[in-house]
Scaffold this motif. Structure first.
Motif, PDB file in Angstrom:
ATOM      1  N   PRO A  74      38.294  36.896  43.105  1.00 56.61           N
ATOM      2  CA  PRO A  74      39.658  36.448  43.395  1.00 56.61           C
ATOM      3  C   PRO A  74      40.566  37.634  43.666  1.00 56.61           C
ATOM      4  O   PRO A  74      40.222  38.782  43.364  1.00 56.61           O
ATOM      5  N   SER A  75      41.723  37.387  44.245  1.00 54.31           N
ATOM      6  CA  SER A  75      42.675  38.454  44.561  1.00 54.31           C
ATOM      7  C   SER A  75      43.425  38.846  43.295  1.00 54.31           C
ATOM      8  O   SER A  75      44.581  38.449  43.070  1.00 54.31           O
ATOM      9  N   TYR A  76      42.731  39.628  42.475  1.00 54.39           N
ATOM     10  CA  TYR A  76      43.255  39.996  41.162  1.00 54.39           C
ATOM     11  C   TYR A  76      42.660  41.343  40.781  1.00 54.39           C
ATOM     12  O   TYR A  76      41.515  41.637  41.129  1.00 54.39           O
TER      13      TYR A  76
ATOM     14  N   PRO B   7      40.851  48.666  36.182  1.00 57.53           N
ATOM     15  CA  PRO B   7      41.336  48.201  37.490  1.00 57.53           C
ATOM     16  C   PRO B   7      41.438  49.271  38.563  1.00 57.53           C
ATOM     17  O   PRO B   7      41.430  48.933  39.750  1.00 57.53           O
TER      18      PRO B   7
ATOM     19  N   LEU C 216      35.286  37.693  36.249  1.00 52.44           N
ATOM     20  CA  LEU C 216      36.063  37.870  37.476  1.00 52.44           C
ATOM     21  C   LEU C 216      35.171  38.090  38.692  1.00 52.44           C
ATOM     22  O   LEU C 216      35.384  37.504  39.757  1.00 52.44           O
TER      23      LEU C 216
ATOM     24  N   PRO D  86      37.477  41.116  46.856  1.00 49.22           N
ATOM     25  CA  PRO D  86      38.201  39.867  47.098  1.00 49.22           C
ATOM     26  C   PRO D  86      37.794  39.235  48.423  1.00 49.22           C
ATOM     27  O   PRO D  86      37.676  39.915  49.443  1.00 49.22           O
TER      28      PRO D  86
END
Length: 275
Positions: free
Chosen positions: A246-248, A73, A260, A218
């Protein structure tokens, strides 16, 4: 010299060199850590020319960006939406259809403003080839130096705008749309994301009734949102859709990372959803 967690100091030194008349190139190993130099960029690099008479800051910050390598991440992000929002900051994101070396040369030698020059990690192993793409003509100096490319199709059913590391994925999706769905797909590739080449994009998409904007980062508050708003404000009358991650946080396991980040199937589904 090993300099971990020194991005702010390195970029600050680059700003000082630029103010002294040099044209420094600063490299940040992962674009994720541009955030550590955000104060230098947001409050210094873009503001000093207006604070100090006769000062320019021709600084280039290079950084590899993007995921699909399983780096987790904090080493897989693509932060263009953060930097594009800085007034006075130039943002370049090359694709394998652009001449990345020429874009870098122009940014270093012919552009007097601070630049973030992003390069997607997956593109380092690809051969640069313009292929069927042509340069979108412009009357804007920035857009001429850092051009938008277009692969035109006659009477396109859909046009896809993308940039950077999404280029090969979008091209494969477009090929499948043409072969499996018999659709005509135009592809537009800007290399300059900020300042956005609004007139060039509007011109390239003038005859396209359906436009899909694809980004790896995102989609909320992203580059695609700005492009979409720009097209609407220019009077584009067609349907416009944007997709991205996505906002992840980007996940470490490659299998989950692949789910993702936007891939071919999502691009195809989004394109077909415009009909």
């Amino acid at each position: 010299i090993s300099t971990p967690i020194s991005e702010a100091g390195i970029v600050g030194a680059g700003i000082g060199l630029a103010m002294a008349g040099f044209r420094p190139i600063v490299e940040i190993m992962f674009a994720d850590f541009v955030t550590l130099a955000m104060d230098q960029l947001y409050n210094h690099a873009v503001k000093f020319p207006g604070i100090f008479p006769g000062i320019q800051v021709p600084l280039v910050v290079r950084a590899p960006a993007g995921g699909r390598r399983g780096y987790g991440p904090t080493h897989s992000q693509t932060p263009e939406s953060l930097v594009a929002s800085i007034p006075g900051m130039t943002l370049i994101y090359c694709s394998p259809r652009h001449d990345a070396g020429e874009l870098l040369r122009r940014a270093v030698l012919h552009w007097p403003y601070p630049v973030l020059f992003l390069e997607h990690k997956l593109l380092y192993g690809l051969t640069q080839d313009a292929g069927e793409y042509a340069v979108v003509q412009s009357d804007d100096i920035a857009a001429d130096l850092f051009p938008t490319l277009v692969r035109r199709r006659p009477e396109p059913d859909v046009a896809i705008i993308t940039y950077g590391g999404m280029t090969p994925i979008v091209e494969k999706a477009a090929q499948r749309l043409e072969q499996e769905e018999e659709l005509s797909v135009t592809i537009v590739l800007p290399s300059l994301l900020s300042p956005l080449p609004r007139r060039g994009l509007a011109s390239a998409l003038e005859s396209c009734a359906r436009v899909l904007i694809v980004e790896e980062g995102p989609s909320e508050y992203g580059i695609g949102a700005e492009i979409s708003a720009s097209l609407h404000e220019s009077g584009h009358a067609g349907r416009i859709k944007r997709i991205g991650a996505p906002s992840y946080p980007v996940l470490s396991a490659r299998s989950l990372e692949a789910e993702l980040l936007p891939g071919e199937d999502l691009v195809i589904a989004a394109a077909l959803g415009l009909f």
